[in-house]
Design a protein around this motif. Structure first.
Motif: not given
Ligand SMILES: C[S@@+](CC[C@H](N)C(=O)[O-])C[C@H]1O[C@@H](n2cnc3c(N)ncnc32)[C@H](O)[C@@H]1O
Length: 268
Positions: A96, A131, A176, A152
């Motif tokens: 990731h 994470n 979401n 996801v």
């Molecule tokens: C840039 S990644 C950051 C992941 C984690 N927080 C990290 O910093 O390691 C953004 C994450 O947001 C999730 N995501 C995107 N839109 C979302 C939503 N509407 N609700 C919940 N999660 C969401 C994605 O699947 C992804 O895993």
């Protein structure tokens, strides 16, 4: 065709692709409906819906991740071997983009940002990605509670299995964040590299999260380089974003700088 029937059929069409079928239905439906309204025909709407969903989720995660294989990898480790568990976790975090980027400074990231809290008893990790695999690098108490959510589905099932295997207290669930904010009461909520993504869809999303998350402290971070590795003034742009969303909300704010990520601890 009546608009509601057409929208339902269009959402189903988007979800024919396995890549989008694995996402929370509410998010797919929200983006698909917006694009159906904004584009001139289904073909264009399909294209723009897929692009937007990719930017929100797929862009970060290795495609076709074999979660069952990874569960096997963890379960076949020799018992009580913390070092091998950490090594396997690191290998998976490379899949990731967000956790991969954090690996070079993982051992200082959470200890530095959470140091003002002492030992942490409970965490809500919002849009967690992979994470939660970094738990061994966090200053948590032995009996801490960890809640984590993401949009996801198979990622969430995997983390749920891993929590059962390790005996981690807490829960993992699909969310979401554009539609509802989880209400678990915790010491600290993580909003890591999350806010700019949500703001692409709803400019009020960050403010809503700050108001509604039930945590004494919020650990917010922003990337300081794009996925392509360019910095393009991102640090300043996101510092201004933090300033804007925290204005008038009465937080004490501490900031921390890492090689490709800037973090802020907001305390109520
Ligand atoms: C840039 S990644 C950051 C992941 C984690 N927080 C990290 O910093 O390691 C953004 C994450 O947001 C999730 N995501 C995107 N839109 C979302 C939503 N509407 N609700 C919940 N999660 C969401 C994605 O699947 C992804 O895993």
């Amino acid at each position: 065709m009546p608009a509601e029937k057409e929208a339902g059929e269009f959402v189903a069409k988007v979800q024919e692709s396995a890549k989008y079928a694995q996402l929370d239905w509410g998010l797919v439906s929200q983006i698909a409906r917006e694009e159906l309204r904004n584009q001139k025909d289904w073909r264009m709407a399909l294209k723009t819906t897929r692009t937007r969903l990719h930017r929100l989720t797929g862009a970060f995660l290795t495609p076709k991740l074999d979660y069952a294989q990874w569960i096997d990898n963890f379960m076949s480790l020799p018992p009580d071997n913390a070092e091998q568990f950490k090594e396997t976790s690191k290998n998976m975090m490379r899949l990731h983009f967000s956790t991969k980027e954090r690996l070079p400074f993982l051992s200082s990231f959470f200890y530095t940002c959470l140091q003002p809290l002492g030992s942490v008893t409970s965490v809500l990790d919002l849009a967690c990605g992979l994470n939660p695999l970094a738990i061994p690098w966090m200053p948590l108490t032995g009996n801490s509670t960890y809640y984590a959510c993401d949009v996801v589905d198979p990622l969430i099932s995997f983390l749920g299995e891993l929590f059962s295997f390790t005996g981690q207290t807490g829960s993992v669930f699909t969310c979401n964040l554009l539609q509802s904010v989880p209400q678990q009461k915790v010491q600290v909520a993580f909003l890591l590299k999350l806010l700019p993504i949500l703001d692409q869809v709803d400019p009020d999303a960050s403010g809503n999260l700050l108001d509604q998350v039930n945590a004494e402290h919020l650990l917010i971070s922003y990337p300081s380089k794009s996925l392509g590795g360019r910095s393009k003034g991102m640090k300043q742009t996101y510092a201004q974003h933090l300033e804007r969303i925290s204005a008038g909300r009465n937080f004490q704010i501490r900031s921390f700088e890492f090689p490709n990520e800037n973090a802020y601890l907001l305390s109520r």
